[in-house]
Design a protein around this motif. Structure first.
Motif, PDB file in Angstrom:
ATOM      1  N   PRO A  19       2.005  11.409 -17.813  1.00  0.00           N
ATOM      2  CA  PRO A  19       1.084  10.652 -16.953  1.00  0.00           C
ATOM      3  C   PRO A  19       1.633   9.306 -16.557  1.00  0.00           C
ATOM      4  O   PRO A  19       2.330   8.655 -17.340  1.00  0.00           O
ATOM      5  CB  PRO A  19      -0.154  10.507 -17.819  1.00  0.00           C
ATOM      6  N   LEU A  20       1.314   8.901 -15.360  1.00  0.00           N
ATOM      7  CA  LEU A  20       1.799   7.636 -14.828  1.00  0.00           C
ATOM      8  C   LEU A  20       1.040   6.475 -15.465  1.00  0.00           C
ATOM      9  O   LEU A  20      -0.098   6.630 -15.915  1.00  0.00           O
ATOM     10  CB  LEU A  20       1.617   7.610 -13.303  1.00  0.00           C
ATOM     11  N   PRO A  21       1.625   5.304 -15.491  1.00  0.00           N
ATOM     12  CA  PRO A  21       0.954   4.140 -16.091  1.00  0.00           C
ATOM     13  C   PRO A  21      -0.296   3.770 -15.286  1.00  0.00           C
ATOM     14  O   PRO A  21      -0.298   3.852 -14.051  1.00  0.00           O
ATOM     15  CB  PRO A  21       2.016   3.051 -16.036  1.00  0.00           C
ATOM     16  N   PRO A  22      -1.372   3.359 -15.954  1.00  0.00           N
ATOM     17  CA  PRO A  22      -2.601   3.004 -15.243  1.00  0.00           C
ATOM     18  C   PRO A  22      -2.438   1.681 -14.530  1.00  0.00           C
ATOM     19  O   PRO A  22      -1.625   0.841 -14.918  1.00  0.00           O
ATOM     20  CB  PRO A  22      -3.636   2.923 -16.357  1.00  0.00           C
ATOM     21  N   PRO A  23      -3.228   1.436 -13.494  1.00  0.00           N
ATOM     22  CA  PRO A  23      -3.144   0.154 -12.772  1.00  0.00           C
ATOM     23  C   PRO A  23      -3.740  -0.958 -13.626  1.00  0.00           C
ATOM     24  O   PRO A  23      -4.625  -0.724 -14.453  1.00  0.00           O
ATOM     25  CB  PRO A  23      -3.965   0.410 -11.518  1.00  0.00           C
ATOM     26  N   PRO A  24      -3.307  -2.169 -13.439  1.00  0.00           N
ATOM     27  CA  PRO A  24      -3.870  -3.278 -14.193  1.00  0.00           C
ATOM     28  C   PRO A  24      -5.335  -3.534 -13.833  1.00  0.00           C
ATOM     29  O   PRO A  24      -6.097  -4.047 -14.633  1.00  0.00           O
ATOM     30  CB  PRO A  24      -2.976  -4.461 -13.809  1.00  0.00           C
ATOM     31  N   ASP A  25      -5.706  -3.156 -12.609  1.00  0.00           N
ATOM     32  CA  ASP A  25      -7.093  -3.295 -12.153  1.00  0.00           C
ATOM     33  C   ASP A  25      -7.585  -1.897 -11.741  1.00  0.00           C
ATOM     34  O   ASP A  25      -6.948  -1.243 -10.913  1.00  0.00           O
ATOM     35  CB  ASP A  25      -7.159  -4.250 -10.975  1.00  0.00           C
ATOM     36  N   PRO A  26      -8.699  -1.376 -12.319  1.00  0.00           N
ATOM     37  CA  PRO A  26      -9.178  -0.040 -11.929  1.00  0.00           C
ATOM     38  C   PRO A  26      -9.425   0.100 -10.434  1.00  0.00           C
ATOM     39  O   PRO A  26      -9.378   1.212  -9.901  1.00  0.00           O
ATOM     40  CB  PRO A  26     -10.481   0.110 -12.726  1.00  0.00           C
ATOM     41  N   SER A  57       3.247  -4.696  -8.317  1.00  0.00           N
ATOM     42  CA  SER A  57       3.678  -4.643  -9.717  1.00  0.00           C
ATOM     43  C   SER A  57       3.421  -3.264 -10.302  1.00  0.00           C
ATOM     44  O   SER A  57       4.253  -2.711 -11.045  1.00  0.00           O
ATOM     45  CB  SER A  57       2.945  -5.714 -10.512  1.00  0.00           C
ATOM     46  N   TRP A  58       2.248  -2.657  -9.973  1.00  0.00           N
ATOM     47  CA  TRP A  58       1.926  -1.313 -10.512  1.00  0.00           C
ATOM     48  C   TRP A  58       2.881  -0.269  -9.948  1.00  0.00           C
ATOM     49  O   TRP A  58       3.384   0.596 -10.677  1.00  0.00           O
ATOM     50  CB  TRP A  58       0.482  -0.985 -10.172  1.00  0.00           C
ATOM     51  N   GLN A  59       3.151  -0.314  -8.648  1.00  0.00           N
ATOM     52  CA  GLN A  59       4.096   0.641  -8.062  1.00  0.00           C
ATOM     53  C   GLN A  59       5.496   0.484  -8.655  1.00  0.00           C
ATOM     54  O   GLN A  59       6.220   1.464  -8.830  1.00  0.00           O
ATOM     55  CB  GLN A  59       4.120   0.463  -6.540  1.00  0.00           C
ATOM     56  N   ALA A 118     -16.144  -1.523  -3.677  1.00  0.00           N
ATOM     57  CA  ALA A 118     -14.916  -1.116  -4.361  1.00  0.00           C
ATOM     58  C   ALA A 118     -13.731  -1.170  -3.407  1.00  0.00           C
ATOM     59  O   ALA A 118     -12.627  -1.620  -3.784  1.00  0.00           O
ATOM     60  CB  ALA A 118     -15.087   0.288  -4.935  1.00  0.00           C
ATOM     61  N   GLU A 119     -13.947  -0.686  -2.168  1.00  0.00           N
ATOM     62  CA  GLU A 119     -12.851  -0.734  -1.202  1.00  0.00           C
ATOM     63  C   GLU A 119     -12.465  -2.180  -0.889  1.00  0.00           C
ATOM     64  O   GLU A 119     -11.264  -2.499  -0.735  1.00  0.00           O
ATOM     65  CB  GLU A 119     -13.268  -0.003   0.068  1.00  0.00           C
ATOM     66  N   ALA A 172      -7.273  -6.466  -3.973  1.00  0.00           N
ATOM     67  CA  ALA A 172      -6.266  -6.291  -5.028  1.00  0.00           C
ATOM     68  C   ALA A 172      -4.942  -5.825  -4.454  1.00  0.00           C
ATOM     69  O   ALA A 172      -3.863  -6.255  -4.902  1.00  0.00           O
ATOM     70  CB  ALA A 172      -6.781  -5.294  -6.052  1.00  0.00           C
ATOM     71  N   ARG A 173      -5.007  -4.925  -3.434  1.00  0.00           N
ATOM     72  CA  ARG A 173      -3.751  -4.437  -2.849  1.00  0.00           C
ATOM     73  C   ARG A 173      -3.048  -5.536  -2.058  1.00  0.00           C
ATOM     74  O   ARG A 173      -1.829  -5.500  -1.880  1.00  0.00           O
ATOM     75  CB  ARG A 173      -4.044  -3.247  -1.937  1.00  0.00           C
ATOM     76  N   ALA A 174      -3.850  -6.437  -1.551  1.00  0.00           N
ATOM     77  CA  ALA A 174      -3.221  -7.534  -0.803  1.00  0.00           C
ATOM     78  C   ALA A 174      -2.481  -8.489  -1.724  1.00  0.00           C
ATOM     79  O   ALA A 174      -1.604  -9.233  -1.276  1.00  0.00           O
ATOM     80  CB  ALA A 174      -4.276  -8.286   0.001  1.00  0.00           C
ATOM     81  N   GLY A 175      -2.784  -8.450  -3.002  1.00  0.00           N
ATOM     82  CA  GLY A 175      -2.123  -9.348  -3.938  1.00  0.00           C
ATOM     83  C   GLY A 175      -0.898  -8.703  -4.562  1.00  0.00           C
ATOM     84  O   GLY A 175      -0.504  -7.573  -4.244  1.00  0.00           O
TER      85      GLY A 175
END
Length: 260
Positions: free
Chosen positions: A239-246, A175-177, A160-161, A167-170
């Motif tokens: 609540p904040l918007p969910p990430p596009p990828d869990p 976009s989520w932030q 997962a990490e 995912a964070r590198a992309g």
């Protein structure tokens, strides 16, 4: 020695019995008569007398002879004594044999009881050892299962990490932030002291589902009123918007807030 003394004793008793019997058979002595002075006269010369014929003397009865079995002889007494001694010896031997048999039976019973107790103790020890081995085996299996579960959890966490890092590198994380910052901006009520060019670093803690639980303001070029208004805006945006990828979900977010 004892047989000789016994024979002598019985011979003495036999002699005493014979002597008593001989004394009993001896006729009794006649009783003594008293001397009386008298004168002999003719009965015919005495008037009025009548001569009576002499009466015959009563017969003397012989004393009865003792009736009963004959007395045993010394030899018979010795034989009887010897037979009695033999019977006593046989009885004593039988008593000793019975006592020895009873002692042997008691010893065998004690040995059997000791063997039974030893077998019971051995069985109890074996059962205790078997239970201990079973418990140890169960514990080892549980530890092995737990270790395998930890390894699987670690593998999933690492996966997962790794996926989150990718995912964070992309562009998905940025976009989520940006979506979170836009929602906070829409919920922000600008105070009168706010000036253009405000930039604040927000530390936001959320739970799964986007519910905000804590907010703190880091570096910020606004005054206290601006800080408080931005903090209130974060809570209103929950609540904040969910990430596009869990895999991008993070409980602790650092958002660079730059309002329009």
């Amino acid at each position: 020695m004892s047989i000789s003394l016994s024979v002598l004793l019985h011979a003495a008793l036999l002699g005493a019995l014979v002597y008593g019997w001989m004394l009993f058979r001896r006729p009794p002595r006649p009783a003594p008569t008293l001397a009386i002075e008298a004168r002999v006269v003719d009965a015919r010369s005495v008037r009025g007398t009548q001569q009576t014929p002499p009466q015959p003397a009563p017969p003397v009865e012989a004393p009865p002879e003792p009736v009963g079995p004959p007395q045993p002889t010394a030899e018979e007494l010795a034989q009887r004594e010897q037979q009695r001694a033999q019977e006593q010896a046989v009885a004593e031997e039988q008593r000793r044999a019975e006592q020895a048999a009873a002692e042997q039976a008691a010893a065998e019973a004690a040995a059997a009881e000791a063997a039974r107790r030893a077998a019971a103790e051995r069985k109890a020890r074996e059962e205790a050892e078997a239970q201990k081995r079973a418990a140890e085996e169960q514990q080892r299996q549980a530890e092995a299962k737990e270790q395998a579960q930890r390894e699987q959890d670690l593998k999933r966490s690492l996966a997962a990490e790794e996926q989150a890092s990718k995912a964070r590198a992309g562009p998905a994380l940025a976009s989520w932030q940006s979506q979170i910052a836009a929602r906070i901006n829409r919920a922000w009520l600008r105070p009168p002291t706010a000036r253009p060019g405000i930039e604040c670093m927000l530390n936001v803690t959320q739970v799964p589902g986007g519910e905000v639980t804590e907010v703190s303001i880091g570096e910020c070029n606004g005054d206290q009123a601006v800080r408080e208004s931005i903090e209130a805006a974060v809570y209103r945006a929950s609540p904040l918007p969910p990430p596009p990828d869990p895999a991008l979900f993070d409980r602790h977010l650092r958002i660079d807030f730059k309002p329009d």
